[in-house]
Design a protein around this motif. Structure first.
Motif, PDB file in Angstrom:
ATOM      1  N   ARG A 236      -6.454 -19.666  18.479  1.00  0.00           N
ATOM      2  CA  ARG A 236      -7.291 -18.263  18.461  1.00  0.00           C
ATOM      3  C   ARG A 236      -7.943 -17.823  19.746  1.00  0.00           C
ATOM      4  O   ARG A 236      -8.472 -18.656  20.403  1.00  0.00           O
ATOM      5  CB  ARG A 236      -9.213 -18.751  17.947  1.00  0.00           C
ATOM      6  CG  ARG A 236      -9.456 -17.229  18.253  1.00  0.00           C
ATOM      7  CD  ARG A 236     -11.660 -17.063  17.704  1.00  0.00           C
ATOM      8  NE  ARG A 236     -11.670 -16.228  18.134  1.00  0.00           N
ATOM      9  CZ  ARG A 236     -12.247 -15.217  19.057  1.00  0.00           C
ATOM     10  NH1 ARG A 236     -12.554 -16.362  20.114  1.00  0.00           N
ATOM     11  NH2 ARG A 236     -13.084 -14.162  18.835  1.00  0.00           N
ATOM     12  N   GLY A 237      -6.914 -16.633  19.671  1.00  0.00           N
ATOM     13  CA  GLY A 237      -7.267 -15.857  21.518  1.00  0.00           C
ATOM     14  C   GLY A 237      -8.418 -15.838  21.612  1.00  0.00           C
ATOM     15  O   GLY A 237      -9.694 -15.454  20.342  1.00  0.00           O
TER      16      GLY A 237
ATOM     17  N   PRO B  73      -7.698 -18.671  26.159  1.00  0.00           N
ATOM     18  CA  PRO B  73      -8.514 -17.891  27.546  1.00  0.00           C
ATOM     19  C   PRO B  73      -7.366 -16.877  27.390  1.00  0.00           C
ATOM     20  O   PRO B  73      -5.995 -17.062  27.778  1.00  0.00           O
ATOM     21  CB  PRO B  73      -8.728 -18.715  28.453  1.00  0.00           C
ATOM     22  CG  PRO B  73      -8.811 -20.033  28.286  1.00  0.00           C
ATOM     23  CD  PRO B  73      -8.043 -20.050  27.584  1.00  0.00           C
ATOM     24  N   GLY B  74      -7.933 -15.775  27.726  1.00  0.00           N
ATOM     25  CA  GLY B  74      -7.268 -14.600  28.097  1.00  0.00           C
ATOM     26  C   GLY B  74      -5.871 -14.295  26.472  1.00  0.00           C
ATOM     27  O   GLY B  74      -5.072 -13.142  27.495  1.00  0.00           O
TER      28      GLY B  74
ATOM     29  N   ILE C 241       2.540 -13.671  20.294  1.00  0.00           N
ATOM     30  CA  ILE C 241       3.329 -12.816  20.718  1.00  0.00           C
ATOM     31  C   ILE C 241       3.457 -12.513  21.284  1.00  0.00           C
ATOM     32  O   ILE C 241       5.010 -12.677  22.757  1.00  0.00           O
ATOM     33  CB  ILE C 241       3.459 -11.750  19.592  1.00  0.00           C
ATOM     34  CG1 ILE C 241       3.587 -12.142  18.311  1.00  0.00           C
ATOM     35  CG2 ILE C 241       4.438 -10.615  20.205  1.00  0.00           C
ATOM     36  CD1 ILE C 241       2.523 -11.547  17.370  1.00  0.00           C
ATOM     37  N   VAL C 242       2.803 -12.329  22.566  1.00  0.00           N
ATOM     38  CA  VAL C 242       2.581 -12.470  23.733  1.00  0.00           C
ATOM     39  C   VAL C 242       2.361 -13.222  24.703  1.00  0.00           C
ATOM     40  O   VAL C 242       0.630 -13.940  24.921  1.00  0.00           O
ATOM     41  CB  VAL C 242       1.604 -10.806  23.880  1.00  0.00           C
ATOM     42  CG1 VAL C 242       1.620 -10.555  26.181  1.00  0.00           C
ATOM     43  CG2 VAL C 242       1.750  -9.784  23.490  1.00  0.00           C
ATOM     44  N   ARG C 243       2.754 -13.693  26.143  1.00  0.00           N
ATOM     45  CA  ARG C 243       2.439 -14.547  26.875  1.00  0.00           C
ATOM     46  C   ARG C 243       2.100 -15.792  26.348  1.00  0.00           C
ATOM     47  O   ARG C 243       1.205 -16.581  26.452  1.00  0.00           O
ATOM     48  CB  ARG C 243       1.263 -14.569  27.315  1.00  0.00           C
ATOM     49  CG  ARG C 243       2.075 -12.911  28.358  1.00  0.00           C
ATOM     50  CD  ARG C 243       0.909 -12.576  29.588  1.00  0.00           C
ATOM     51  NE  ARG C 243      -0.503 -11.958  28.995  1.00  0.00           N
ATOM     52  CZ  ARG C 243      -1.757 -12.765  28.653  1.00  0.00           C
ATOM     53  NH1 ARG C 243      -1.736 -14.129  29.691  1.00  0.00           N
ATOM     54  NH2 ARG C 243      -2.426 -13.061  28.393  1.00  0.00           N
TER      55      ARG C 243
ATOM     56  N   ALA D 196       0.878 -20.792  25.854  1.00  0.00           N
ATOM     57  CA  ALA D 196       0.241 -21.498  26.540  1.00  0.00           C
ATOM     58  C   ALA D 196      -0.142 -22.216  24.549  1.00  0.00           C
ATOM     59  O   ALA D 196      -0.681 -23.349  24.653  1.00  0.00           O
ATOM     60  CB  ALA D 196      -1.606 -20.722  26.518  1.00  0.00           C
ATOM     61  N   SER D 197       0.292 -21.641  23.981  1.00  0.00           N
ATOM     62  CA  SER D 197       0.120 -21.606  22.632  1.00  0.00           C
ATOM     63  C   SER D 197       1.938 -23.570  22.273  1.00  0.00           C
ATOM     64  O   SER D 197       1.167 -24.538  22.124  1.00  0.00           O
ATOM     65  CB  SER D 197       0.584 -21.043  21.656  1.00  0.00           C
ATOM     66  OG  SER D 197       0.268 -19.588  21.656  1.00  0.00           O
ATOM     67  N   VAL D 198       2.634 -22.780  23.255  1.00  0.00           N
ATOM     68  CA  VAL D 198       3.248 -23.988  22.748  1.00  0.00           C
ATOM     69  C   VAL D 198       3.033 -25.006  23.683  1.00  0.00           C
ATOM     70  O   VAL D 198       3.370 -26.364  22.975  1.00  0.00           O
ATOM     71  CB  VAL D 198       5.196 -23.094  23.640  1.00  0.00           C
ATOM     72  CG1 VAL D 198       5.721 -24.296  23.782  1.00  0.00           C
ATOM     73  CG2 VAL D 198       5.263 -21.957  22.823  1.00  0.00           C
ATOM     74  N   ILE D 199       2.804 -25.195  24.570  1.00  0.00           N
ATOM     75  CA  ILE D 199       1.667 -26.314  25.260  1.00  0.00           C
ATOM     76  C   ILE D 199       1.046 -27.215  24.062  1.00  0.00           C
ATOM     77  O   ILE D 199       0.771 -28.405  24.084  1.00  0.00           O
ATOM     78  CB  ILE D 199       0.839 -26.266  26.419  1.00  0.00           C
ATOM     79  CG1 ILE D 199       2.134 -25.688  28.074  1.00  0.00           C
ATOM     80  CG2 ILE D 199       0.202 -26.842  27.126  1.00  0.00           C
ATOM     81  CD1 ILE D 199       1.526 -25.112  28.871  1.00  0.00           C
ATOM     82  N   ARG D 200       0.154 -26.090  23.610  1.00  0.00           N
ATOM     83  CA  ARG D 200      -1.492 -26.646  22.780  1.00  0.00           C
ATOM     84  C   ARG D 200      -0.849 -27.230  22.130  1.00  0.00           C
ATOM     85  O   ARG D 200      -0.749 -28.349  21.226  1.00  0.00           O
ATOM     86  CB  ARG D 200      -2.405 -25.611  21.922  1.00  0.00           C
ATOM     87  CG  ARG D 200      -3.665 -26.574  21.686  1.00  0.00           C
ATOM     88  CD  ARG D 200      -4.130 -27.155  22.777  1.00  0.00           C
ATOM     89  NE  ARG D 200      -4.930 -28.173  22.026  1.00  0.00           N
ATOM     90  CZ  ARG D 200      -4.887 -29.683  20.986  1.00  0.00           C
ATOM     91  NH1 ARG D 200      -3.589 -29.776  21.791  1.00  0.00           N
ATOM     92  NH2 ARG D 200      -5.568 -30.152  20.620  1.00  0.00           N
ATOM     93  N   ILE D 201       0.248 -26.793  21.089  1.00  0.00           N
ATOM     94  CA  ILE D 201       0.731 -27.505  19.995  1.00  0.00           C
ATOM     95  C   ILE D 201       1.686 -28.656  20.538  1.00  0.00           C
ATOM     96  O   ILE D 201       1.694 -29.726  19.269  1.00  0.00           O
ATOM     97  CB  ILE D 201       2.279 -25.988  19.551  1.00  0.00           C
ATOM     98  CG1 ILE D 201       1.448 -24.664  19.204  1.00  0.00           C
ATOM     99  CG2 ILE D 201       3.190 -26.805  18.352  1.00  0.00           C
ATOM    100  CD1 ILE D 201       2.801 -24.047  18.692  1.00  0.00           C
ATOM    101  N   GLU D 202       2.501 -27.887  21.101  1.00  0.00           N
ATOM    102  CA  GLU D 202       3.175 -29.847  21.454  1.00  0.00           C
ATOM    103  C   GLU D 202       1.816 -30.639  21.674  1.00  0.00           C
ATOM    104  O   GLU D 202       2.285 -32.405  21.541  1.00  0.00           O
ATOM    105  CB  GLU D 202       4.609 -29.602  22.624  1.00  0.00           C
ATOM    106  CG  GLU D 202       5.092 -28.413  22.929  1.00  0.00           C
ATOM    107  CD  GLU D 202       6.321 -28.599  23.845  1.00  0.00           C
ATOM    108  OE1 GLU D 202       5.843 -28.621  24.941  1.00  0.00           O
ATOM    109  OE2 GLU D 202       7.298 -28.446  23.466  1.00  0.00           O
TER     110      GLU D 202
END
Length: 274
Positions: free
Chosen positions: A218-219, A246-247, A254-256, A259-265
């Motif tokens: 969640r953003g 955060p942020g 979709i945008v930036r 952080a999602s990629v890092i957390r998924i990995e």
């Protein structure tokens, strides 16, 4: 290193960014049909030991998820979908329910004989991912990621959801509005009945039947998905984890999306799935 969007698509003179195309060199586009409903699947090459399938949000299509798709290719191959009536996929004769779209995604996974699949859903896509997992236990899907899960049980109804989304878009990066407007035009004249299919769905009845590891993202600035709702989603999952970014807002995938990629990995490593 995966190139950034700015590297591949320079800005126009007015500062806007041209619409990205997911069909780049190395990708493979195919179609899949079930019961008269056709989806489009675009595959980006990556390690075949893991397959990510990206299921888009309401009104969008696969082209909106170009950055997250490329960002995940270091960990596995990525398949981004256009669901029936969205993106470039043809409009079905009847608007499918979330359950029927979940069946379609599950049938696609089975038809492709995929193994070690991670389903990633964004917004409306989380409802479809939840149904695919819950209705088809024992499939090749080993984990799921729910990014900005909808629909909040405390705020159902088209008007409330539309107002929340509008607030999020106003506060978000201009790219969110640019991509969203283009994709909504593609989605055609049946947006209202498609929207109704999302708000009548009860994902809280489905989450307890997701018997695989599930990451909820969640953003922290998401106006569509309140923190209280994401915590309820977590509580309903048999094996879940929750991370706030955060942020980020509703368009965290979709945008930036770095952080999602890092957390998924990280999540997959924690669960020993890669």
């Amino acid at each position: 290193m995966t190139s950034t969007r700015a590297d591949r698509h320079p800005e126009h003179g007015d500062g806007t960014v041209p619409e990205p195309e997911l069909s780049e060199s190395g990708s493979n586009v195919t179609t899949f049909s079930l019961d008269g409903r056709e989806l489009i699947a675009e595959e980006l090459a990556g390690p075949e030991s893991l397959t990510f399938i990206v299921v888009h949000g309401f009104g969008l299509g696969r082209s909106a998820y170009i950055e997250i798709a490329h960002g995940l290719t270091a960990a596995g191959r990525v398949i981004a979908l256009d669901l029936p009536g969205f993106g470039e996929a043809p409009e079905p004769a009847r608007t499918p329910t979330m359950e029927e779209l979940g069946d379609l995604v599950a049938a696609f996974v089975s038809d492709r004989a995929l193994d070690n699949v991670v389903l990633i859903g964004h917004s409306m896509g989380t409802q479809i991912v939840a149904e695919a997992v819950a209705r088809h236990p024992g499939s090749a899907v080993t984990a799921a990621v729910l990014v900005a899960p909808t629909t909040d049980s405390g705020a159902r109804g088209l008007l409330r959801q539309t107002l929340r989304l509008a607030r999020d878009i106003v506060a978000a990066h201009p790219l969110t509005f640019y991509r969203g407007a283009a994709e909504y035009l593609k989605a055609g004249p049946h947006l209202m009945r498609k929207a109704r299919a999302t708000v009548v769905h009860r994902p809280e009845a489905t989450y307890p039947r997701m018997e695989i590891p599930v990451l909820v993202l969640r953003g922290a600035n998401d106006h569509v998905v309140p923190k209280k709702w994401s915590e309820k989603v977590l509580a309903l999952l048999p094996d879940g984890a929750l991370t706030e970014l955060p942020g980020r807002g509703h368009a965290a995938l979709i945008v930036r999306p770095e952080a999602s990629v890092i957390r998924i990995e990280q999540f997959l490593l924690e669960r020993k799935l890669r």
